[in-house]
Design an enzyme around this catalytic site. Structure first.
Site, mmCIF file in Angstrom:
data_model
loop_
_atom_site.group_PDB
_atom_site.id
_atom_site.type_symbol
_atom_site.label_atom_id
_atom_site.label_comp_id
_atom_site.label_asym_id
_atom_site.label_seq_id
_atom_site.Cartn_x
_atom_site.Cartn_y
_atom_site.Cartn_z
ATOM 1 N N ASP B 76 11.973 27.176 4.918
ATOM 2 C CA ASP B 76 10.715 27.786 5.571
ATOM 3 C C ASP B 76 11.077 28.018 7.081
ATOM 4 O O ASP B 76 10.333 28.917 7.662
ATOM 5 C CB ASP B 76 10.014 26.325 5.858
ATOM 6 C CG ASP B 76 9.420 25.784 4.235
ATOM 7 O OD1 ASP B 76 9.063 26.773 3.469
ATOM 8 O OD2 ASP B 76 9.691 24.637 4.092
ATOM 9 N N HIS B 99 7.591 30.626 27.255
ATOM 10 C CA HIS B 99 6.199 31.043 27.095
ATOM 11 C C HIS B 99 5.560 30.540 25.326
ATOM 12 O O HIS B 99 6.597 29.808 24.795
ATOM 13 C CB HIS B 99 5.861 32.506 26.878
ATOM 14 C CG HIS B 99 6.990 33.305 26.099
ATOM 15 N ND1 HIS B 99 8.470 33.448 26.418
ATOM 16 C CD2 HIS B 99 6.820 33.915 24.949
ATOM 17 C CE1 HIS B 99 8.807 34.239 25.513
ATOM 18 N NE2 HIS B 99 8.172 34.504 24.542
ATOM 19 N N HIS B 104 10.408 30.648 20.778
ATOM 20 C CA HIS B 104 10.642 30.031 21.971
ATOM 21 C C HIS B 104 10.245 28.620 21.958
ATOM 22 O O HIS B 104 10.704 27.670 22.681
ATOM 23 C CB HIS B 104 10.216 30.589 23.228
ATOM 24 C CG HIS B 104 10.876 32.046 23.590
ATOM 25 N ND1 HIS B 104 11.844 32.256 24.533
ATOM 26 C CD2 HIS B 104 10.656 33.142 22.604
ATOM 27 C CE1 HIS B 104 12.037 33.594 24.397
ATOM 28 N NE2 HIS B 104 11.618 33.905 23.229
ATOM 29 N N HIS B 171 4.405 40.172 29.210
ATOM 30 C CA HIS B 171 4.803 39.973 27.800
ATOM 31 C C HIS B 171 3.528 40.047 26.787
ATOM 32 O O HIS B 171 2.415 40.481 27.248
ATOM 33 C CB HIS B 171 5.420 38.602 27.483
ATOM 34 C CG HIS B 171 6.121 38.460 26.573
ATOM 35 N ND1 HIS B 171 6.811 39.206 25.865
ATOM 36 C CD2 HIS B 171 6.462 37.548 25.299
ATOM 37 C CE1 HIS B 171 7.439 38.953 24.688
ATOM 38 N NE2 HIS B 171 7.069 37.776 24.471
ATOM 39 N N ASP B 193 11.653 36.569 27.644
ATOM 40 C CA ASP B 193 11.006 37.878 27.284
ATOM 41 C C ASP B 193 10.130 38.693 28.200
ATOM 42 O O ASP B 193 9.292 38.177 28.562
ATOM 43 C CB ASP B 193 10.119 37.563 26.074
ATOM 44 C CG ASP B 193 10.809 36.849 24.697
ATOM 45 O OD1 ASP B 193 11.892 36.530 24.966
ATOM 46 O OD2 ASP B 193 10.140 36.803 23.641
ATOM 47 N N ASP B 221 16.658 39.701 28.375
ATOM 48 C CA ASP B 221 15.955 40.350 27.218
ATOM 49 C C ASP B 221 16.789 41.663 26.974
ATOM 50 O O ASP B 221 16.851 42.424 27.636
ATOM 51 C CB ASP B 221 14.425 40.557 27.443
ATOM 52 C CG ASP B 221 13.605 40.885 26.091
ATOM 53 O OD1 ASP B 221 14.261 41.058 25.181
ATOM 54 O OD2 ASP B 221 12.459 41.001 26.220
ATOM 55 N N HIS B 391 -0.072 49.726 18.716
ATOM 56 C CA HIS B 391 0.672 48.361 18.893
ATOM 57 C C HIS B 391 1.514 48.711 20.293
ATOM 58 O O HIS B 391 2.015 49.826 20.422
ATOM 59 C CB HIS B 391 1.363 47.965 17.658
ATOM 60 C CG HIS B 391 2.426 46.756 17.936
ATOM 61 N ND1 HIS B 391 1.613 45.518 18.280
ATOM 62 C CD2 HIS B 391 3.396 46.506 17.974
ATOM 63 C CE1 HIS B 391 2.594 44.542 18.346
ATOM 64 N NE2 HIS B 391 3.665 45.357 18.144
ATOM 65 N N GLY B 394 6.098 43.627 22.983
ATOM 66 C CA GLY B 394 6.163 42.775 24.413
ATOM 67 C C GLY B 394 7.454 42.871 25.092
ATOM 68 O O GLY B 394 7.636 42.068 25.968
ATOM 69 N N HIS B 395 8.422 43.756 24.721
ATOM 70 C CA HIS B 395 9.881 43.726 25.341
ATOM 71 C C HIS B 395 10.040 44.976 25.863
ATOM 72 O O HIS B 395 9.751 46.205 25.712
ATOM 73 C CB HIS B 395 10.605 43.284 23.928
ATOM 74 C CG HIS B 395 10.533 42.114 23.309
ATOM 75 N ND1 HIS B 395 11.272 41.020 24.037
ATOM 76 C CD2 HIS B 395 9.670 41.751 22.432
ATOM 77 C CE1 HIS B 395 10.880 40.050 23.079
ATOM 78 N NE2 HIS B 395 9.980 40.302 22.262
#
Lengths: 580, 580
Positions: B76, B99, B104, B171, B193, B221, B391, B394-395
Site C-alpha cells: 500500500d 507542506h 512530505h 507550490h 518543493d 527541489d 495543468h 508545482g515544481h
C-alpha cells in the site's frame, strides 16, 4: 502501370463446398458487399488484423501480436481470436503482411496453427517481410503451414475476387507497404503504418493517380494523432547520432527498438564514417540485422561488424555497441549492463550512451530507472528530452494524417491502429479536411464495415476477441486464472491442511498452515493463534456431523476472518482436507 | 525582522542522558559539525525525509510516504526507515513539516509509532499543514503521540541548538514553506518543493536578505529539472478552466489531484463566477476541501457547494462535479463513472470532462484507458496535450532552479527530491550558475552530509531504508514475500497433497492436485497425467525408505518437470504431506 499476377490458393475446394452457414439469401447479400472486419488493432494499439470478405473470398491483412499490460499477470503475448476465419478457412485466399513489425506480423505462427488449414496458406509480403516471417516461422516450426509469396510494389495480386496492390510507405522499417484494394464497390486505400514526410515519391505518385479515379474509403494509421508536431525525419536523427558519436572520446553504446531497421542502418553508417566498429548485443537485434543484411536492406562492409569479445579488445573510441534494451527491460543487454550483470560487458566511466527510442506507454518507469543506473555506473547518458532529436516516430502526426486525407480525398474514412480517443480525434480532424462526421466510421473489433454501392456503414458482428499466450499454451488462460493471479499477487496464499477420519468425521490431527506471499508467515505466534481459531470454529459442529466440504468451508472462513481482522489483508485460502 | 520563539521538547532528559553511543571523542566531533542525513526522497521521488543532527539535537524535516511501483505487489505504502532516529529518540527535538502533501506528511502516524517516544513529539507546521496532519492522525488514532505547534512565516524556532525559520514558497498547495536553517556552521536554505514564478514576494525578499549574509548550502527541489519550459502559472490554468466551463452547455466534470488545493480553489472560483454549483465526489477531495475551508484557505459562499444528490437534480449547465480519479484509478469516483459503476453518477452525452492533472509516471495507461472510456460514454474530454494549459506543475523547471541558485548564491548545493539522473543534471546546471561541480554533493539515503567550518562534504552512513506498509502491517513484508508474490502472479500455484502412513512410509492414497492461477487447472487429463508422473517418481524409492521430506521434494520435482515440459510455465508448487 501495375503488373497483374494471379495469386491465392486453389479455389476448387471452396467453389465445391461453399460455407455451410451461407444460405442462398445470404449468398446474394454477401456478393453485394465488401466487408472489412477488424479483428484487432482498433480501439487498442497492437495485434493489427483486418479481414476482407467479399462473396466467398476472405483475405487477412496483418496478423500482429500485442504485448500485455501489467494487469495481465504472467501473460507473454496477446493475439487476435481468428475463430471466425478458422470456421471458413476454405474461403481464406491469403494472408497479406504490410511490414515486418511484431504488431503486424508477430502472430503468424500462432494464427497458422489456429486456422488449421488443409493447404498451406499463401502469405504475401515484400522481401524483408518474408525474411522476418521465415525466421519467426522456423523458430516456431510452422514454416510448412504457409506458402510465402514475395510481392513487388506495383504488382496487383488477385485473391479470389479481391485485388490488392502494394505501394511503398515511409515507416521505421524498410519495405513497408500500404495497400490499394480494388473491389466491385470501389477502391479502398489502406495506409497501414506510415509517416508522410518520408513517403517514397513512387508511393505518393501512385496514391495521387488512384485518388484521381476516386477512393471510396481510406483506412488510416491514427496512433500519433495526439501529437501536433510534425514527425521528425530519420535523417535528422541520423545526424544527431553522428554528432554525438563524433564528439565521444570513449565507447558509444546505443540502444533502439530491435525492429527499427532504419535506425540500425543510421547507426551503421555513422560508425562507418567515423571509423568505429559495431558490435551487437542482444538476440533480436542480431537476428533482425542478419535478415536485413541478407536481404540487402543494410549494406555495410563485413569488417565494420565485430564480435563482442573483439570489441572489448579494441580501443574505446573505435567501438559502438548496438544493444537491445531501449525499454529498460531488465533481461535485455543494456538492462543487464546497467546493473553490472552482463556476462561480458560492463559500463565504464567515459562511456557515452544513447537511448535512440521513446518509452512505450507503460514502460516509463523501467526506462527511467535504467537511465539512473547508467548514470550511477559513470556513463554520460543521452536521452529524450534532455538531448533532442534522438528518436523519430514511424507514425504520422495529426498534420500528416490530414495531409493523407487531402491527398486521397476519400468518400469515407476509418481510423485504424489507435485507441478509442484517437479515433474520436480522427473524426474531428476528418471534418476539418472535408470528410463529414457521418462518413467517418469508428471501427470496433469484430464488427464489419459494409462497403456497398451505396457507401460504407457499420454492419454486423462476428466472433472476435483476444487469445492469451502464456508459455506454450495458447488460449488456455481465462479471466478466472487472471483473477486468481491478481489475488495471489496482492496478498499471497495460505494453505490449511487437515486429515479427517472418514468414519467419525473428526480431525485426526491439528490443522497445519502454509503461507506464501503473505506476510507474517514466519510468525509462529500468529499461526498458532490462527490454528486455535480454526479448531474452535470446528468444535461448534457436533462430532460426526461434519463433512468434508463443510469442514473445508468452515476452516477457510475462520482463517480468513482472523487474518483480515489482524492485518486487513485477504490472502487466498485453500483448504486441503484428506479423508483417511 | 523574524520573531524568535522557543520551541522543541523539554531538553532536561536528553541533557541528563546523552546518547549511549556517543563517547567523548565522538561528542567533540559531533558538536563540530552539522549533519544533514536524507532518510528518503533522494535518488527517488517520494517519502521525503531529512534528518538534521547537531551535537545531541535532532530535527526531522518532513516524513513523507511513497506510493509503490507495480513490482511491489500488493504493497500500500512505502515509508522511510527511521530506526536510527528511534534509537536516539530522546535527542529528537521536533518534526518539521514543510507542506501538506502526502510525500512530505503522509508517514507521520506510522513514524510516530516507529519512534515510540516517551513524550509527545513536537510537530511544527503552518496552519494548513497542521489541519491536514490532524485529520490524518485522528484517522490513525495517533494524535496523542505528538504535540502540534503552529508556526507563522518569519518566526524562528529554537530546536535545541538548531534554529529554523519558515518562509513562504509557491507550490500547488497553499501555505507551503521553505526553511532557513541557522547553525554554527553557516546558514542553510532548504527550498522544499517550490516553483519560482509564484513565489510570494515576502519569501523572495527574505531569501534575498539571507543571501546577502552568505548561504553555506542550498538544498533544492530538483524533480522537474528535465523540463526546459518554464512552469505554467496557476492563473493560466484557472483561465483555461474558466473558459471551458463558460463554453460548456452541459455538466462540467473536473478531476485533479485531491491535494492540489490551489486547483480546487480555481475550480470553485470559476464555478462561482459562472453561476454553477459544485458537488464533490471522492473522499480525499471532500476531506481536503473541508480542511482548507475550515482553515480559511478556500473561501466560497456556502450555497456554492451542493450534495451529489442535489447536483443530479439541477439543470446540467448549473453543475460542476469535482471528482477524484485524476490518475484513472479504477476505484475513484471518475474511474467508476467511466465504466458506469458509480452508485449515483453516470456519464451523459453532452458532459464536458476536464482532466486538470498529468499522469504520474507509471499511471499513463490507466489514465489513457479512462479517457477512452469517457469518450465511449459520449462525453467530450479535455486532456493534455490535446487541450493545452490544463495543468500546472508545482515544481520549478530547469530554468527556475537556476534562478534560485542565482538568488541564493550558495557555497555548496545539494539536489533533493529527485531521481539520480535529475541530480546529475542539477550538478551540470549548478556549474552553469557558478557553483563548481565539487561543491555539489549528490546525496544518498542514509549518508550524512557533514557541514563544518571547512565546508560541506559527504560523510558516514546510518541505518536507513524503506519500510513497506501492507494493510495494517508495517515492515512485515520482506523480499521473500515479494519474490513469492511475483512468482504467484506470473504462473500461479499448484498444491499437491498426499497422506503417508507413518509406519510403512507408503502413500495412503493417490495424491491430489489443486491449482490456482495456473492454466490447465480444469484440464482433467493434464492433472491425471501429472498425478501418474508423480506416482511413478515415488515408486523409484524402496518402500519404507521414503521419508516425509524426501517424498515432498520428489513430488515437487516431478510435477515441476512435467508442467514445464508441457507448458514452459513454472507455477509455485507446494507439497502438503500428512503422516497418518
Amino acid at each position: 502501370m501495375p503488373q497483374e499476377s494471379d495469386g491465392g490458393r486453389p479455389r476448387r475446394r471452396s467453389a465445391a463446398s461453399p460455407s455451410k452457414s451461407a444460405g442462398k439469401g445470404d449468398q446474394t447479400k454477401r456478393t453485394r458487399r465488401l466487408r472489412l472486419i477488424p479483428l484487432g488493432g482498433v480501439g487498442e494499439v497492437g495485434k493489427n488484423c483486418l479481414l476482407l470478405e467479399q462473396g466467398t473470398d476472405m483475405v487477412l491483412i496483418d496478423v500482429g501480436v500485442k504485448f500485455p499490460e501489467e494487469e495481465l499477470l504472467g501473460i507473454d503475448l496477446i493475439i487476435p481470436d481468428l475463430s471466425y476465419v478458422a470456421e471458413h478457412v476454405e474461403q481464406l485466399r491469403a494472408i497479406v503482411i504490410t511490414h515486418g513489425h511484431e504488431d503486424h506480423l508477430g502472430a503468424l505462427p500462432f494464427v497458422l496453427r489456429q486456422l488449421n488449414s488443409a493447404y498451406p496458406v499463401p502469405v504475401y509480403g515484400s522481401r524483408l517481410v518474408l525474411g522476418m516471417a521465415r525466421a519467426k516461422l522456423e523458430e516456431h516450426r510452422a514454416l510448412a503451414l504457409c506458402d510465402l509469396q514475395e510481392i513487388d510494389f506495383g504488382t496487383k495480386v488477385h485473391l479470389g475476387s479481391i485485388r490488392i496492390e502494394f505501394f511503398p510507405v515511409g515507416h521505421s522499417i524498410p519495405d513497408a507497404s500500404g495497400l490499394i484494394i480494388e473491389s466491385a464497390f470501389g477502391t479502398i486505400v489502406h495506409t497501414s503504418d506510415f509517416k508522410f514526410g518520408e513517403m517514397p515519391q513512387s508511393g505518393l505518385d501512385r496514391l495521387h493517380a488512384v485518388a484521381q479515379h476516386g477512393v471510396q474509403l481510406l483506412l488510416s494509421d491514427t496512433v500519433r494523432i495526439e501529437s501536433a508536431e510534425p514527425t521528425r525525419s530519420e535523417a535528422e536523427v541520423a545526424k544527431t547520432i553522428h554528432d554525438i558519436m563524433a564528439a565521444a572520446d570513449g565507447r558509444v553504446i546505443l540502444t533502439t527498438f530491435a525492429s527499427n531497421l532504419a535506425r540500425v542502418n543510421s547507426v551503421m553508417q555513422a560508425a562507418h564514417q567515423l571509423g568505429r566498429h559495431v558490435a551487437v548485443a542482444g538476440r533480436s537485434l542480431d537476428r533482425n540485422l542478419g535478415i536485413a543484411r541478407e536481404e540487402g536492406y543494410i549494406k555495410v562492409p563485413d569488417d565494420l561488424l565485430v564480435s563482442l569479445d573483439r570489441a572489448e579488445k579494441l580501443p574505446a573510441n573505435q567501438v559502438v555497441l548496438l544493444t537491445t534494451g531501449s525499454q529498460g527491460e531488465p533481461s535485455s543487454a543494456l538492462g543487464r549492463m546497467a546493473v553490472g550483470e552482463h556476462r561480458l560487458l560492463r559500463i565504464r566511466q567515459g562511456d557515452t550512451i544513447i537511448l535512440s527510442s521513446s518509452p512505450i506507454p507503460g514502460n516509463e518507469q523501467t526506462v527511467s530507472s535504467t537511465i539512473d543506473n547508467l548514470f550511477r555506473a559513470g556513463a554520460l547518458v543521452h536521452y529524450s528530452p534532455i538531448t533532442p532529436a534522438l528518436h523519430a516516430s514511424g507514425h504520422a502526426s495529426r498534420r500528416e494524417i490530414g495531409q493523407m486525407m487531402d491527398l486521397i480525398k476519400p468518400a469515407y474514412a476509418v481510423p485504424m491502429h489507435g485507441e478509442y480517443r484517437m479515433m474520436v480525434l480522427f473524426r474531428q480532424l476528418a471534418a476539418e479536411h472535408g470528410i463529414p462526421a457521418d462518413h467517418v466510421l469508428l471501427p470496433e473489433i469484430g464488427r464489419a464495415i459494409d462497403v456497398t454501392q451505396d457507401g460504407a456503414r457499420l454492419g454486423g458482428t462476428v466472433a472476435s476477441g483476444s487469445v492469451l499466450v502464456d508459455g506454450l499454451t495458447v488460449g488456455a488462460v481465462d479471466h478466472v486464472v487472471l483473477r486468481d493471479r491478481r489475488a495471489l499477487a496482492s496478498d499471497g496464499i495460505m494453505v490449511i491442511s487437515a486429515a479427517m477420519d472418514r468414519a467419525s468425521g473428526r480431525l485426526v490431527r491439528t490443522p497445519e498452515i502454509l503461507a506464501r506471499g503473505f506476510l507474517p508467515a514466519e510468525d509462529g505466534q500468529f499461526l498458532d493463534e490462527a490454528v486455535e481459531r480454526i479448531e474452535r470454529s470446528l468444535r461448534r459442529g457436533q462430532p460426526g456431523e461434519l463433512e468434508y466440504r463443510i469442514v473445508g468451508e468452515r476452516m477457510k472462513e475462520s482463517l480468513a476472518g482472523f487474518v483480515y481482522q489482524r492485518t486487513r489483508l485477504r490472502p487466498m485460502i485453500l483448504p486441503v482436507i484428506m479423508e483417511v
